[in-house]
Design a protein around this motif. Structure first.
Motif, mmCIF file in Angstrom:
data_model
loop_
_atom_site.group_PDB
_atom_site.id
_atom_site.type_symbol
_atom_site.label_atom_id
_atom_site.label_comp_id
_atom_site.label_asym_id
_atom_site.label_seq_id
_atom_site.Cartn_x
_atom_site.Cartn_y
_atom_site.Cartn_z
ATOM 1 N N GLN A 1 1.001 -1.132 -0.045
ATOM 2 C CA GLN A 1 -0.049 -0.219 -0.111
ATOM 3 C C GLN A 1 0.905 1.326 -0.153
ATOM 4 O O GLN A 1 0.485 2.315 -0.170
ATOM 5 C CB GLN A 1 -0.905 0.101 1.224
ATOM 6 C CG GLN A 1 -1.981 -1.139 1.153
ATOM 7 C CD GLN A 1 -3.112 -0.880 2.210
ATOM 8 O OE1 GLN A 1 -2.858 0.166 3.001
ATOM 9 N NE2 GLN A 1 -4.089 -1.758 2.342
ATOM 10 N N TRP A 2 2.067 1.180 0.121
ATOM 11 C CA TRP A 2 3.043 2.245 0.137
ATOM 12 C C TRP A 2 2.863 3.185 -0.945
ATOM 13 O O TRP A 2 3.071 4.432 -0.974
ATOM 14 C CB TRP A 2 4.542 1.851 0.641
ATOM 15 C CG TRP A 2 4.631 1.349 1.704
ATOM 16 C CD1 TRP A 2 3.716 0.943 2.957
ATOM 17 C CD2 TRP A 2 5.812 0.731 2.562
ATOM 18 N NE1 TRP A 2 4.163 0.446 3.956
ATOM 19 C CE2 TRP A 2 5.537 0.437 3.758
ATOM 20 C CE3 TRP A 2 6.910 0.652 2.093
ATOM 21 C CZ2 TRP A 2 6.234 -0.323 4.771
ATOM 22 C CZ3 TRP A 2 8.018 0.089 2.805
ATOM 23 C CH2 TRP A 2 7.510 -0.432 4.311
ATOM 24 N N SER A 3 2.845 2.372 -2.005
ATOM 25 C CA SER A 3 2.616 3.370 -3.541
ATOM 26 C C SER A 3 1.934 4.012 -3.567
ATOM 27 O O SER A 3 1.941 5.284 -4.021
ATOM 28 C CB SER A 3 2.835 2.355 -4.582
ATOM 29 O OG SER A 3 2.989 2.994 -5.760
ATOM 30 N N GLY A 4 0.639 3.766 -3.129
ATOM 31 C CA GLY A 4 -0.520 4.547 -3.379
ATOM 32 C C GLY A 4 -0.532 5.619 -2.270
ATOM 33 O O GLY A 4 -1.069 6.766 -2.631
ATOM 34 N N ILE A 5 0.044 5.330 -1.071
ATOM 35 C CA ILE A 5 0.110 6.607 0.260
ATOM 36 C C ILE A 5 0.956 7.484 -0.533
ATOM 37 O O ILE A 5 0.978 8.779 -0.399
ATOM 38 C CB ILE A 5 0.281 6.030 1.307
ATOM 39 C CG1 ILE A 5 -0.644 4.830 1.931
ATOM 40 C CG2 ILE A 5 0.440 7.022 2.222
ATOM 41 C CD1 ILE A 5 -2.101 5.486 2.009
ATOM 42 N N ALA A 6 1.928 7.185 -1.205
ATOM 43 C CA ALA A 6 3.198 7.841 -1.596
ATOM 44 C C ALA A 6 2.717 9.089 -2.578
ATOM 45 O O ALA A 6 2.733 10.113 -2.707
ATOM 46 C CB ALA A 6 4.288 7.094 -2.388
ATOM 47 N N ASP A 7 1.636 8.450 -3.681
ATOM 48 C CA ASP A 7 1.043 9.495 -4.403
ATOM 49 C C ASP A 7 0.382 10.224 -3.733
ATOM 50 O O ASP A 7 0.226 11.483 -4.263
ATOM 51 C CB ASP A 7 0.079 8.366 -5.449
ATOM 52 C CG ASP A 7 0.944 7.365 -6.370
ATOM 53 O OD1 ASP A 7 2.069 7.861 -6.671
ATOM 54 O OD2 ASP A 7 0.622 6.357 -7.086
ATOM 55 N N GLN B 1 -4.276 17.240 -5.084
ATOM 56 C CA GLN B 1 -4.854 16.063 -4.463
ATOM 57 C C GLN B 1 -6.259 15.648 -5.030
ATOM 58 O O GLN B 1 -6.626 14.754 -5.378
ATOM 59 C CB GLN B 1 -5.019 16.033 -2.929
ATOM 60 C CG GLN B 1 -5.665 15.019 -2.153
ATOM 61 C CD GLN B 1 -5.000 13.446 -2.445
ATOM 62 O OE1 GLN B 1 -4.668 13.213 -3.154
ATOM 63 N NE2 GLN B 1 -5.071 13.084 -1.233
ATOM 64 N N ASN B 2 -7.106 16.988 -5.339
ATOM 65 C CA ASN B 2 -8.254 16.638 -5.769
ATOM 66 C C ASN B 2 -8.441 15.954 -7.103
ATOM 67 O O ASN B 2 -9.160 15.185 -7.361
ATOM 68 C CB ASN B 2 -9.081 17.973 -5.822
ATOM 69 C CG ASN B 2 -8.323 18.975 -6.744
ATOM 70 O OD1 ASN B 2 -7.073 19.262 -6.788
ATOM 71 N ND2 ASN B 2 -9.183 19.899 -7.629
ATOM 72 N N TRP B 3 -7.228 16.300 -8.035
ATOM 73 C CA TRP B 3 -7.265 15.735 -9.180
ATOM 74 C C TRP B 3 -6.985 14.295 -8.976
ATOM 75 O O TRP B 3 -7.327 13.473 -9.947
ATOM 76 C CB TRP B 3 -6.104 16.431 -10.109
ATOM 77 C CG TRP B 3 -6.678 17.728 -10.614
ATOM 78 C CD1 TRP B 3 -6.049 18.835 -10.101
ATOM 79 C CD2 TRP B 3 -7.824 18.499 -11.040
ATOM 80 N NE1 TRP B 3 -6.717 20.051 -10.474
ATOM 81 C CE2 TRP B 3 -7.716 19.635 -11.033
ATOM 82 C CE3 TRP B 3 -9.001 17.646 -11.772
ATOM 83 C CZ2 TRP B 3 -9.018 20.578 -11.620
ATOM 84 C CZ3 TRP B 3 -9.928 18.489 -12.085
ATOM 85 C CH2 TRP B 3 -9.989 19.922 -12.212
ATOM 86 N N GLN B 4 -6.080 14.102 -8.154
ATOM 87 C CA GLN B 4 -5.808 12.592 -8.182
ATOM 88 C C GLN B 4 -6.907 11.893 -7.648
ATOM 89 O O GLN B 4 -7.037 10.567 -8.088
ATOM 90 C CB GLN B 4 -4.698 12.453 -6.663
ATOM 91 C CG GLN B 4 -4.213 11.140 -6.440
ATOM 92 C CD GLN B 4 -3.131 10.596 -7.101
ATOM 93 O OE1 GLN B 4 -2.536 11.037 -8.208
ATOM 94 N NE2 GLN B 4 -2.931 9.197 -6.929
ATOM 95 N N LEU B 5 -7.900 12.234 -6.845
ATOM 96 C CA LEU B 5 -9.011 11.580 -6.311
ATOM 97 C C LEU B 5 -10.026 11.592 -7.572
ATOM 98 O O LEU B 5 -10.620 10.496 -7.684
ATOM 99 C CB LEU B 5 -9.667 12.251 -5.248
ATOM 100 C CG LEU B 5 -8.616 12.078 -3.928
ATOM 101 C CD1 LEU B 5 -9.217 12.987 -2.912
ATOM 102 C CD2 LEU B 5 -8.416 10.552 -3.590
ATOM 103 N N ALA B 6 -10.095 12.475 -8.269
ATOM 104 C CA ALA B 6 -11.012 12.674 -9.358
ATOM 105 C C ALA B 6 -10.736 11.583 -10.382
ATOM 106 O O ALA B 6 -11.457 10.845 -10.966
ATOM 107 C CB ALA B 6 -10.910 13.982 -10.170
#
Length: 691
Positions: free
Chosen positions: A115-121, A131-136
């Motif tokens: 899971q570290w890769s996703g949290i690093a992103d 962050q909003n675009w990452q979640l979109a």
């Protein structure tokens, strides 16, 4: 999420007079901020809903920041861009860096390395205010808090505000410079007002349209959210001219306060905001700002919001917002529960308040009121911490990119060492050996359409078609639907090559081919799926493949097992009208822990084994294939069921025959699907009578 870093930095002690005292400082809006953050926290912790508090924050951000810029623009020199950026960064970044660093440390301690890769992103996106675009892009469900959710997901709103600050600063500075160059500084507020009105109208219209078609994207879209900030910005330009009678301000205060408290109960903000429904919390915030805009006696609610407890809570708002979500998510992970409960929720809130108080006193205040030398030392310390977080997150990505396990595809495996599905269907012996794909290989062990760009994503309506199997064959199977139809392509490709079958794909993420007028995805309208499905059905009718292949069941959302939705039966009837026979394959089990999905890869990395990371068969599959009953009156539907090649009589394992069955929580690994070729070949042959 404190809306006014500049004013907050220099405001007098809150022990002073009411909101519209001689100083002009609006203590009542500090109180409003405190109430809003309290609602955000309570709704996140216990109700899993959106309270409207974030929308109120956005209005206040636009109000305070634009008001500050307008006042500075009215000076002879105009707003100093470096000075504003520096003061804003001093106010916002230190606490954000500290929370991000703490999140990174707890992630390494608590979460498996997969899971570290996703949290690093998420860390990089948060610190860069994108962050909003990452979640979109990942269509995240902000309202739902569970152990599978990112502990940094809530920072999307900080990114929206940060982007607004940069744009607002550039626009105001540009207008101020132009007006001064033309010798008309008196026009600044009128020109700025016109620009804000145009921006408000365009953003509101955009949000209204986008919320109907792509709500999961609209929720995080900066331009769709812009009108909420501009509502506050416009109010900042005119509020000093407002002189409402006390009775009208009382009505505004009472109605606005009632809406603030009740919005989350009455409106499903996650499904509707920032569309027109967001006018409800935005209007409430505007009403409360206007209610306190006066030098005469204030309405009782305004006076209450300006009282010490609410102002103190408002002072903690930014830090409390930063801390509450990661504390909640890490608690859920630690307790392995889908909800916190009453006592757990109180513990989460208490810990969040303590950390927020420490952050506000030791970091925020030191940057605002501390002497020069300690402030420089603290700045250096925070900068080092930020560089460490960014460097560590980036370094982990570099490690993964250079690691052969994450970049190479799993090739042909020795069937004696890796029997996979044959260990279930044929009782093949599986000797002790290393699992394949490995935990690092799993994320790349995907079906060909994903790797080839041959599946339409969530926001694409266009039909993307690719061909596998025997490209020159006369016989054709059309694979249609979502990623759960797609993950059978590795086996169908091989069968097609062996049997002389052309395999055509018509795939879209999250979209089983449907005849519904308004398809749903995670309970939300998914109109792109409807448009795409209509186009695909037209193509199938015209191109006339020999068989159509797709899933025929899905998990039961109301309990154990799996079901065949009525919409699926409607599709089969439509295909029958076209004279197209249908191969309906029973969907594979979706893994979850009390309704919370979990990744097999994460479970194994966290110390689990093939059995403990699997699920009891009865929990995820009905005793009988639901397709059989659903298709009883449709002779053109031929059910396929590979359940016994994925699960044994009691359990669906995470690893079978030394091959990892899933690459996430519900998609089969391409390697395991290839081990299913003999059984799938047998069932397709029986259904089609081609062999």
């Amino acid at each position: 999420m404190r809306p006014n870093p500049q004013v907050a930095a220099s405001r007098p002690s809150h022990a002073a007079a009411p909101p519209s005292a001689v100083s002009g400082y609006r203590y009542d809006l500090d109180g409003l901020r405190g109430i809003a953050i309290a609602l955000v926290v309570v709704y996140h912790v216990w109700f899993g809903r959106v309270s409207g508090g974030v929308d109120i924050f956005l209005v206040l951000s636009g109000f305070f920041f634009t008001g500050m810029l307008a006042r500075r623009a009215g000076a002879d020199s105009g707003p100093s861009i470096p000075a504003v950026l520096r003061r804003t960064a001093h106010r916002l970044l230190p606490a954000l860096v500290v929370v991000s660093a703490a999140t990174a440390v707890v992630t390494v301690i608590q979460r498996p390395f997969t899971q570290w890769s996703g949290i690093a992103d998420q860390l990089l996106a948060s610190l860069l205010y994108v962050q909003n675009w990452q979640l979109a892009r990942t269509a995240s469900d902000y309202a739902a808090a569970d152990a599978s959710v990112s502990p940094l997901q809530h920072l999307w709103s900080m990114s929206v505000q940060g982007q607004f600050y940069l744009v607002a600063l550039a626009v105001v500075a540009g207008i101020a410079w132009t007006c001064r160059r033309r010798g008309r500084p008196d026009l600044l507020r009128r020109v700025l007002g016109g620009v804000l009105v145009l921006g408000f109208g365009a953003s509101f219209a955009y949000a209204a349209v986008l919320s109907q078609d792509r709500q999961s994207w609209a929720y995080f879209d900066t331009f769709a959210r812009l009108w909420e900030l501009l509502a506050g910005a416009l109010l900042a330009l005119v509020v000093h001219r407002v002189a409402l009678p006390r009775w009208s301000r009382t009505v505004l205060a009472v109605s606005g306060f009632a809406v603030v408290l009740g919005c989350g109960f009455l409106v499903d903000g996650a499904a509707l905001f920032p569309g027109p429904a967001a006018l409800i919390p935005v209007s409430a915030a505007v009403a409360l700002i206007l209610a306190g805009a006066g030098r005469s006696e204030q309405p009782g609610i305004v006076t209450m919001m300006a009282s010490r407890p609410f102002v103190e809570l408002g002072g903690l708002a930014y830090s409390l917002y930063l801390w509450h979500w990661p504390i909640l998510i890490f608690y859920l992970t630690w307790r392995e529960r889908p909800a916190v409960g009453a006592l757990g929720g109180l513990a989460v809130i208490l810990v969040s308040l303590v950390l927020a108080w420490l952050t506000q006193r030791l970091i925020e205040e030191r940057f605002q009121t501390g002497s020069a030398w300690p402030r420089r030392a603290l700045t250096a310390l925070v900068a080092i911490l930020g560089v460490a977080v960014v460097g560590t997150a980036s370094g982990w990505h570099v490690y993964l990119v250079r690691n052969p396990e994450t970049t190479a595809r799993v090739g042909e495996l020795d069937p004696w060492l890796y029997p996979g599905a044959a260990s279930l269907t044929d009782g093949a012996f599986a000797p002790r050996t290393d699992m394949r794909p490995t935990l690092l290989e799993a994320s790349g062990d995907l079906p060909q359409p994903t790797l080839d760009g041959c599946i339409s994503d969530l926001s694409t309506r266009d039909v993307v078609t690719c061909v596998y199997g025997d490209l020159a064959a006369d016989r054709t199977i059309a694979v249609v639907g979502s990623s759960h139809a797609e993950h059978w392509v590795p086996a169908l490709d091989r069968i097609g090559q062996q049997r002389g079958i052309r395999v055509e794909t018509y795939l879209k993420m999250g979209c089983p081919l449907t005849v519904a007028d308004v398809p749903l995805l995670a309970g939300e309208p998914y109109p792109d799926c409807g448009d795409w499905s209509r186009d695909v059905l037209d193509r199938l009718r015209d191109h006339r493949p020999d068989w159509v292949f797709s899933t025929s069941s899905r998990p039961n959302e109301e309990g154990a097992g799996d079901v065949t939705p009525d919409d699926y039966v409607g599709l089969w009837a439509r295909l029958a009208d076209f004279g197209l026979p249908f191969l309906g394959i029973r969907d594979t089990p979706w893994l979850h822990n009390d309704g919370v999905p979990y990744s097999v890869v994460d479970c194994l990395a966290d110390g689990g084994d093939a059995d403990s990371c699997g699920m009891p068969r009865d929990d995820v599959l009905a005793p009988d294939n639901p397709t059989l009953e659903a298709a009883r009156d449709l002779l053109s539907v031929h059910p396929l069921d590979l359940t016994d090649a994925v699960c044994d009589v009691s359990i669906c394992r995470a690893v079978q025959g030394n091959i990892l069955v899933y690459h996430d929580s519900h998609h089969l690994s391409a390697t395991y699907v290839r081990s299913l070729v003999p059984e799938l070949d047998r069932q397709i042959g029986m259904a089609t009578r081609w062999w």
